[in-house]
Design a protein around this motif. Structure first.
Motif, PDB file in Angstrom:
ATOM      1  N   UNK A   1       0.827  -1.202   0.000  1.00 59.75           N
ATOM      2  CA  UNK A   1       0.000   0.000   0.000  1.00 59.75           C
ATOM      3  C   UNK A   1       0.867   1.259   0.000  1.00 59.75           C
ATOM      4  N   UNK A   2       1.895   1.274   0.844  1.00 61.05           N
ATOM      5  CA  UNK A   2       2.784   2.444   0.903  1.00 61.05           C
ATOM      6  C   UNK A   2       3.517   2.633  -0.422  1.00 61.05           C
ATOM      7  N   UNK A   3       3.994   1.530  -1.013  1.00 58.22           N
ATOM      8  CA  UNK A   3       4.707   1.622  -2.290  1.00 58.22           C
ATOM      9  C   UNK A   3       3.786   2.146  -3.385  1.00 58.22           C
ATOM     10  N   UNK A   4       2.565   1.645  -3.444  1.00 49.80           N
ATOM     11  CA  UNK A   4       1.612   2.105  -4.454  1.00 49.80           C
ATOM     12  C   UNK A   4       1.259   3.579  -4.268  1.00 49.80           C
ATOM     13  N   UNK A   5       1.125   4.001  -3.015  1.00 48.04           N
ATOM     14  CA  UNK A   5       0.828   5.408  -2.755  1.00 48.04           C
ATOM     15  C   UNK A   5       1.984   6.302  -3.180  1.00 48.04           C
ATOM     16  N   UNK A   6       3.218   5.862  -2.940  1.00 45.79           N
ATOM     17  CA  UNK A   6       4.373   6.660  -3.348  1.00 45.79           C
ATOM     18  C   UNK A   6       4.541   6.663  -4.866  1.00 45.79           C
ATOM     19  N   UNK A   7       4.232   5.549  -5.519  1.00 48.79           N
ATOM     20  CA  UNK A   7       4.275   5.527  -6.981  1.00 48.79           C
ATOM     21  C   UNK A   7       3.225   6.460  -7.568  1.00 48.79           C
ATOM     22  N   UNK A   8       2.060   6.500  -6.931  1.00 43.44           N
ATOM     23  CA  UNK A   8       1.008   7.435  -7.361  1.00 43.44           C
ATOM     24  C   UNK A   8       1.493   8.872  -7.196  1.00 43.44           C
ATOM     25  N   UNK A   9       2.139   9.138  -6.068  1.00 41.06           N
ATOM     26  CA  UNK A   9       2.662  10.488  -5.831  1.00 41.06           C
ATOM     27  C   UNK A   9       3.702  10.849  -6.882  1.00 41.06           C
ATOM     28  N   UNK A  10       4.580   9.916  -7.226  1.00 39.26           N
ATOM     29  CA  UNK A  10       5.593  10.186  -8.251  1.00 39.26           C
ATOM     30  C   UNK A  10       4.937  10.475  -9.594  1.00 39.26           C
ATOM     31  N   UNK A  11       3.896   9.731  -9.937  1.00 44.39           N
ATOM     32  CA  UNK A  11       3.173   9.991 -11.182  1.00 44.39           C
ATOM     33  C   UNK A  11       2.526  11.372 -11.164  1.00 44.39           C
ATOM     34  N   UNK A  12       1.929  11.732 -10.034  1.00 44.25           N
ATOM     35  CA  UNK A  12       1.308  13.054  -9.927  1.00 44.25           C
ATOM     36  C   UNK A  12       2.349  14.165 -10.025  1.00 44.25           C
ATOM     37  N   UNK A  13       3.499  13.964  -9.407  1.00 41.20           N
ATOM     38  CA  UNK A  13       4.560  14.970  -9.489  1.00 41.20           C
ATOM     39  C   UNK A  13       5.066  15.111 -10.923  1.00 41.20           C
ATOM     40  N   UNK A  14       5.150  14.003 -11.614  1.00 36.83           N
ATOM     41  CA  UNK A  14       5.667  14.012 -12.982  1.00 36.83           C
ATOM     42  C   UNK A  14       4.653  14.588 -13.962  1.00 36.83           C
ATOM     43  N   UNK A  15       3.364  14.270 -13.780  1.00 35.21           N
ATOM     44  CA  UNK A  15       2.364  14.567 -14.801  1.00 35.21           C
ATOM     45  C   UNK A  15       1.472  15.761 -14.518  1.00 35.21           C
ATOM     46  N   UNK A  16       1.494  16.286 -13.299  1.00 36.95           N
ATOM     47  CA  UNK A  16       0.628  17.417 -12.971  1.00 36.95           C
ATOM     48  C   UNK A  16       1.472  18.554 -12.396  1.00 36.95           C
TER      49      UNK A  16
END
Length: 168
Positions: A99-114
């Motif tokens: 869960x923590x890894x998926x949340x951090x991957x989501x955060x990385x995607x948001x930082x990269x794409x938004x």
């Protein structure tokens, strides 16, 4: 079976070949997962595997928030202890760390794409506290969230003693 049915019906078998090969490779991966599940019979192992897959998919679908082990236990009708031990043995990662890894991957995607602010990214990734987000992000990726965004979402080169290089 799909392959035989396609041949029997006269459909062009070559058009289905890539799809069938992909499905066969997925089934091989799942068959090894089923074998690693606890249980005496193949039916019980499949049942446990199906419930673990349900829990994993639930975690993947809820990467925007913290998922409690109790929720997963209720979803799978297993005790929290049994769920944790079986999930860990099957996926080699605890439900909490996935869960923590998926949340951090989501955060990385948001930082990269938004262009959301760092605090908004933290909140959208299920972190209540910006400090805990910053700490977890740096531990996972080896740099700050703002540094990650400045480099365009690329990670720094891995050195032998970096925390990112020591994992995996």
């Amino acid at each position: 079976r799909l392959w035989r049915d396609a041949l029997a019906s006269g459909q062009p078998a070559q058009a289905l070949r890539p799809v069938l090969l992909h499905l066969a490779s997925m089934q091989r991966g799942m068959a090894t997962g089923v074998q690693r599940c606890p249980g005496r019979s193949r039916i019980r192992k499949r049942q446990v595997f199906g419930r673990m897959q349900r829990a994993r998919l639930f975690l993947e679908g809820n990467s925007h928030r913290v998922v409690r082990i109790g929720e997963l236990a209720e979803l799978t009708n297993f005790s929290s202890w049994y769920l944790s031990k079986t999930f860990q043995s099957l996926y080699e990662e605890s439900p909490q760390s996935l869960s923590a890894r998926l949340r951090l991957e989501r955060a990385a995607d948001l930082l990269r794409d938004t262009d959301m602010m760092i605090g908004e990214v933290a909140a959208a990734s299920g972190f209540d506290n910006c400090c805990s987000f910053a700490r977890a992000f740096r531990a996972r990726y080896g740099q700050s969230a703002s540094g990650f965004r400045q480099t365009g979402g690329t990670l720094p080169p891995k050195s032998a003693n970096s925390p990112v290089a020591s994992r995996k």
